[in-house]
Design a protein around this motif. Structure first.
Motif, PDB file in Angstrom:
ATOM      1  N   LEU A 192       0.692  -1.212   0.036  1.00  0.00           N
ATOM      2  CA  LEU A 192       0.059  -0.005   0.251  1.00  0.00           C
ATOM      3  C   LEU A 192       0.877   1.239  -0.001  1.00  0.00           C
ATOM      4  CD1 LEU A 192      -2.783  -0.924   2.684  1.00  0.00           C
ATOM      5  CD2 LEU A 192      -3.051  -0.638   0.248  1.00  0.00           C
ATOM      6  N   ALA A 193       0.834   1.978  -0.982  1.00  0.00           N
ATOM      7  CA  ALA A 193       1.401   3.510  -0.878  1.00  0.00           C
ATOM      8  C   ALA A 193       0.798   4.504  -0.113  1.00  0.00           C
ATOM      9  CB  ALA A 193       1.451   4.068  -2.552  1.00  0.00           C
ATOM     10  N   ASN A 194      -0.567   4.315  -0.050  1.00  0.00           N
ATOM     11  CA  ASN A 194      -1.330   5.242   0.681  1.00  0.00           C
ATOM     12  C   ASN A 194      -2.612   4.608   1.480  1.00  0.00           C
ATOM     13  OD1 ASN A 194      -2.824   5.224  -1.685  1.00  0.00           O
ATOM     14  ND2 ASN A 194      -3.882   6.945  -1.026  1.00  0.00           N
ATOM     15  N   ARG A 195      -2.979   5.037   2.418  1.00  0.00           N
ATOM     16  CA  ARG A 195      -4.213   4.643   3.126  1.00  0.00           C
ATOM     17  C   ARG A 195      -5.290   5.612   3.313  1.00  0.00           C
ATOM     18  NH1 ARG A 195      -3.148   0.021   6.337  1.00  0.00           N
ATOM     19  NH2 ARG A 195      -0.928  -0.578   6.283  1.00  0.00           N
ATOM     20  N   LEU A 196      -6.599   4.892   3.248  1.00  0.00           N
ATOM     21  CA  LEU A 196      -7.601   5.594   3.443  1.00  0.00           C
ATOM     22  C   LEU A 196      -8.435   5.260   4.652  1.00  0.00           C
ATOM     23  CD1 LEU A 196      -8.985   5.885   0.025  1.00  0.00           C
ATOM     24  CD2 LEU A 196      -7.904   7.692   0.986  1.00  0.00           C
ATOM     25  N   ASP A 197      -9.011   6.273   5.513  1.00  0.00           N
ATOM     26  CA  ASP A 197      -9.912   5.868   6.545  1.00  0.00           C
ATOM     27  C   ASP A 197     -10.938   4.531   5.842  1.00  0.00           C
ATOM     28  OD1 ASP A 197      -8.691   7.356   8.155  1.00  0.00           O
ATOM     29  OD2 ASP A 197     -10.318   9.095   7.742  1.00  0.00           O
ATOM     30  N   ARG A 198     -11.208   3.761   6.974  1.00  0.00           N
ATOM     31  CA  ARG A 198     -12.450   2.587   6.743  1.00  0.00           C
ATOM     32  C   ARG A 198     -13.458   3.156   5.657  1.00  0.00           C
ATOM     33  NH1 ARG A 198     -14.847   1.878  11.888  1.00  0.00           N
ATOM     34  NH2 ARG A 198     -15.931   3.532  11.177  1.00  0.00           N
ATOM     35  N   ASP A 199     -14.166   4.292   6.245  1.00  0.00           N
ATOM     36  CA  ASP A 199     -15.432   4.645   5.413  1.00  0.00           C
ATOM     37  C   ASP A 199     -15.226   5.737   4.504  1.00  0.00           C
ATOM     38  OD1 ASP A 199     -17.011   3.155   7.177  1.00  0.00           O
ATOM     39  OD2 ASP A 199     -17.276   4.534   8.509  1.00  0.00           O
ATOM     40  N   THR A 200     -13.889   6.044   4.245  1.00  0.00           N
ATOM     41  CA  THR A 200     -13.319   6.940   2.928  1.00  0.00           C
ATOM     42  C   THR A 200     -13.370   6.217   1.507  1.00  0.00           C
ATOM     43  OG1 THR A 200     -12.498   8.374   4.510  1.00  0.00           O
ATOM     44  CG2 THR A 200     -11.868   8.606   2.090  1.00  0.00           C
ATOM     45  N   SER A 201     -13.917   6.593   0.669  1.00  0.00           N
ATOM     46  CA  SER A 201     -13.739   5.718  -0.585  1.00  0.00           C
ATOM     47  C   SER A 201     -12.951   6.618  -1.465  1.00  0.00           C
ATOM     48  CB  SER A 201     -15.056   5.705  -1.334  1.00  0.00           C
ATOM     49  OG  SER A 201     -15.548   7.254  -1.544  1.00  0.00           O
ATOM     50  N   GLY A 202     -12.394   5.890  -2.485  1.00  0.00           N
ATOM     51  CA  GLY A 202     -11.495   6.833  -3.745  1.00  0.00           C
ATOM     52  C   GLY A 202     -10.336   5.982  -3.650  1.00  0.00           C
ATOM     53  N   VAL A 203      -9.576   6.768  -4.659  1.00  0.00           N
ATOM     54  CA  VAL A 203      -8.107   6.328  -5.151  1.00  0.00           C
ATOM     55  C   VAL A 203      -7.155   6.065  -4.233  1.00  0.00           C
ATOM     56  CG1 VAL A 203      -7.424   8.671  -5.529  1.00  0.00           C
ATOM     57  CG2 VAL A 203      -6.401   6.700  -7.082  1.00  0.00           C
ATOM     58  N   MET A 204      -6.620   4.799  -4.175  1.00  0.00           N
ATOM     59  CA  MET A 204      -5.839   3.973  -3.506  1.00  0.00           C
ATOM     60  C   MET A 204      -4.683   3.641  -4.471  1.00  0.00           C
ATOM     61  SD  MET A 204      -6.419   1.664  -0.057  1.00  0.00           S
ATOM     62  CE  MET A 204      -6.301   0.191  -0.917  1.00  0.00           C
ATOM     63  N   VAL A 205      -3.365   3.580  -4.239  1.00  0.00           N
ATOM     64  CA  VAL A 205      -2.287   3.021  -4.879  1.00  0.00           C
ATOM     65  C   VAL A 205      -1.783   1.935  -4.188  1.00  0.00           C
ATOM     66  CG1 VAL A 205      -0.301   3.555  -6.216  1.00  0.00           C
ATOM     67  CG2 VAL A 205      -1.912   5.405  -5.910  1.00  0.00           C
TER      68      VAL A 205
END
Length: 329
Positions: A111-124
């Motif tokens: 994982l290059a970046n993380r998002l909160d559990r309930d945040t949607s969207g682009v992840m690398v």
């Protein structure tokens, strides 16, 4: 106890009290009591949903031989997206022979970046250790430009664009809070340090009236910049508006956009941790409405500028549905 030991004990106690008093005071409120049970319920639901989640080719927004970018769904943990990535990569193989080749040389996914559990969207997700280290460093050094879309509830802002600068840290209760900008560098309970935090915002629509502007470089205006040094003064207005904003975080602090929306008096819909309503117009929301819209950065291998965008979720399109008709814009 000897007099010397008693003096030493009292001296240590006094030092501890002085140290405690010297901790910076957070400027955002503590977590609402109602949030604890709601967050626990959401976490359990997300754990169940995540265990069944399988990344598909339809979730992939970009792929090359070094990295893959996906549109993470709301309510799914990042780790589950990562663990299901190999199956999505294998789906790109068009024959059994290619699939066997993929299995034999399975990439080292990170994982290059993380998002909160309930945040949607682009992840690398990167495909090798070397690429991962370069891209993670780019995120750490704030060389990755990010935009988010948030659906907020509050009093319609008087500004179209604004930049907010504050400090960020964990309080003695373990919750992330906004601190005064002048507190940067001060120690916090547990040994952490207050760090700087900056976000720019632009309003896209208010109560469905507005438009989805193209992502562009946000030009800060020092005349429309808030440098946080005291608690926010919020207007007690019975009528609430629905505000869709685009956020440009210039630092990468935990819950940054959520905290700054709270400070501005436009908490994100469903964000119970930071005073967001979870019941709105007869509907109960089981997650906050925040979407990682885009990432742009220099490709860690080719050196070319790359822009990754995730499709808007249904709730964002619904918030803009009136603006799709030019007659109502």
């Amino acid at each position: 106890m000897s007099d010397e030991a008693d003096v030493e004990r009292r001296s240590s106690s006094q030092i501890a009290s002085i140290t405690l008093l010297n901790y910076p005071v957070p400027l955002s409120p503590p977590l609402p009591p109602v949030s604890k049970q709601i967050e626990l319920s959401r976490a359990m639901s997300a754990a169940s949903k995540s265990s069944l989640f399988t990344l598909s080719r339809g979730d992939v927004v970009y792929e090359d031989e070094w990295l893959i970018a996906v549109n993470k769904p709301q309510g799914v943990y990042c780790e589950n997206v990562l663990s299901s990535a190999p199956s999505a990569l294998a789906q790109s193989s068009q024959s059994d022979e290619l699939t066997q080749g993929f299995e034999a040389s399975r990439p080292e996914l990170h994982l290059a970046n993380r998002l909160d559990r309930d945040t949607s969207g682009v992840m690398v997700i990167t495909k090798s250790h070397k690429v991962a280290s370069k891209l993670v460093k780019a995120f750490t050094d704030h060389k990755v430009k990010k935009t988010y879309i948030a659906r907020c509830i509050g009093s319609a802002p008087k500004w179209e664009k604004i930049t907010i600068k504050s400090a960020h840290g964990r309080s003695k209760f373990g919750a992330w809070r906004v601190y005064a900008a002048s507190d940067v560098g001060r120690a916090l309970p547990g040994g952490s340090v207050v760090r700087n935090m900056e976000t720019s915002f632009e309003v896209l629509s208010i109560n469905g009236k507005g438009r989805l502007k193209e992502v562009s470089e946000f030009r800060k205006d020092e005349r429309n910049t808030i440098v946080v040094e005291e608690k926010a003064v919020k207007e007690d207005i019975a009528t609430k508006d629905e505000i869709l904003v685009r956020a440009y975080p210039r630092s990468g602090r935990t819950h940054q956009i959520r905290l700054h929306c709270q400070y501005l008096g436009i908490s994100i819909l469903g964000d119970v941790k930071y005073e967001g309503v979870y019941e709105w117009k007869g509907t109960t929301y089981d997650a906050h409405q925040l979407h990682a819209e885009s990432l742009s950065f220099e490709h860690p291998v080719t050196g070319l500028e790359i822009l990754l965008r995730a499709p808007l979720p249904l709730w964002a399109n619904q918030a803009l549905e009136h603006s799709l008709n030019p007659a109502t814009s």
